[in-house]
Motif scaffolding. Sequence first.
Motif, mmCIF file in Angstrom:
data_model
loop_
_atom_site.group_PDB
_atom_site.id
_atom_site.type_symbol
_atom_site.label_atom_id
_atom_site.label_comp_id
_atom_site.label_asym_id
_atom_site.label_seq_id
_atom_site.Cartn_x
_atom_site.Cartn_y
_atom_site.Cartn_z
ATOM 1 N N GLY A 82 52.690 25.163 68.497
ATOM 2 C CA GLY A 82 53.078 25.337 69.895
ATOM 3 C C GLY A 82 54.566 25.579 70.058
ATOM 4 O O GLY A 82 54.988 26.371 70.910
ATOM 5 N N TYR A 83 55.363 24.907 69.242
ATOM 6 C CA TYR A 83 56.816 25.084 69.308
ATOM 7 C C TYR A 83 57.197 26.531 69.024
ATOM 8 O O TYR A 83 57.989 27.138 69.758
ATOM 9 C CB TYR A 83 57.479 24.142 68.308
ATOM 10 N N TYR A 84 56.617 27.110 67.979
ATOM 11 C CA TYR A 84 56.963 28.490 67.634
ATOM 12 C C TYR A 84 56.284 29.502 68.557
ATOM 13 O O TYR A 84 56.860 30.544 68.869
ATOM 14 C CB TYR A 84 56.617 28.770 66.174
ATOM 15 N N ALA A 85 55.079 29.197 69.014
ATOM 16 C CA ALA A 85 54.391 30.119 69.921
ATOM 17 C C ALA A 85 55.162 30.284 71.229
ATOM 18 O O ALA A 85 55.187 31.372 71.817
ATOM 19 C CB ALA A 85 52.976 29.624 70.201
ATOM 20 N N ASP A 86 55.798 29.214 71.681
ATOM 21 C CA ASP A 86 56.545 29.252 72.941
ATOM 22 C C ASP A 86 57.959 29.806 72.772
ATOM 23 O O ASP A 86 58.677 29.982 73.758
ATOM 24 C CB ASP A 86 56.632 27.848 73.543
ATOM 25 N N GLY B 140 56.991 33.426 68.844
ATOM 26 C CA GLY B 140 56.122 34.201 69.710
ATOM 27 C C GLY B 140 54.755 34.514 69.143
ATOM 28 O O GLY B 140 53.970 35.219 69.787
ATOM 29 N N GLU C 126 59.320 20.625 67.816
ATOM 30 C CA GLU C 126 60.684 20.995 67.429
ATOM 31 C C GLU C 126 61.229 20.042 66.375
ATOM 32 O O GLU C 126 61.821 20.472 65.375
ATOM 33 C CB GLU C 126 61.594 20.995 68.656
ATOM 34 N N GLU D 11 50.918 33.802 68.290
ATOM 35 C CA GLU D 11 49.896 33.070 69.045
ATOM 36 C C GLU D 11 49.597 31.706 68.420
ATOM 37 O O GLU D 11 49.447 31.570 67.212
ATOM 38 C CB GLU D 11 48.627 33.930 69.110
ATOM 39 N N ARG D 12 49.529 30.697 69.285
ATOM 40 C CA ARG D 12 49.404 29.300 68.866
ATOM 41 C C ARG D 12 48.165 29.045 67.993
ATOM 42 O O ARG D 12 48.250 28.393 66.953
ATOM 43 C CB ARG D 12 49.340 28.423 70.121
#
Length: 236
Positions: A109-113, A69, A34, A71-72
């Motif tokens: 990971g920040y955007y995937a989650d 959302g 983030e 995929e990482r």
Amino acid sequence: MELSPKLLLTGACVLALIGCSPAPVDRPYSRTGELLALSGGDGGPQAACHICHGMQGEGDGDLTPRLAGIERGYLTRQMNFFADGLRNHAQMHWIAKRLTPAEQELVAGYYADMAFQAPPAPASTTCDARAAAIYHQGDPARGMASCASCHGDAGEGIGRGNPAIAGQPARYIAHQLTQWREGKRYGDPQGAMLAAARLLREDEIEAVAVYSASLRGSPGDPGSPAECPPPHRPDR
């Protein structure tokens, strides 16, 4: 002049403090995905992801894609491609080069989650049955696989490395398909995108892009207008 004990004690404390050497601080804060996305990391504010991709990772509705959302593994791989010059985009190359591989994974990971909610479908949407057929069924006569076989019937993405395309801007999707067709985009391990894009005509690219952008991203709720044929794939 005789110095008071209080003054002597104060002087001793000052000398002690002067002699202290604080431990060097390499990075004064913990770099989370983030923080990197919002600050730009070593690239500075001009490299912050939210400037183009939005505070919620929603994209700009035109040529800048949503990241929320996605995929990482796919996001990490694309940043690697941008950094290495395998995917051509001057601004993204400059930004990705300033992130270490570990930092790229943190941002991914920040955007995937991050939760993504597709906007409500327009009430008056009509469906291009030809585009729907290409998306869900492909074109066996031309040896064209369906888009849904990798991206899902609802555009949600299936498995690692296959990104969701629901909610992506139609113009962005069309541009990427054109890049694949013209051999200007690389990094498809099995060559599926390259093969499919080269079989699409220009008018089909536009139609498939508009149809893909209209998908809802939730399995069982493709969001296709009623006049479209129900999704059916030969591999099911």
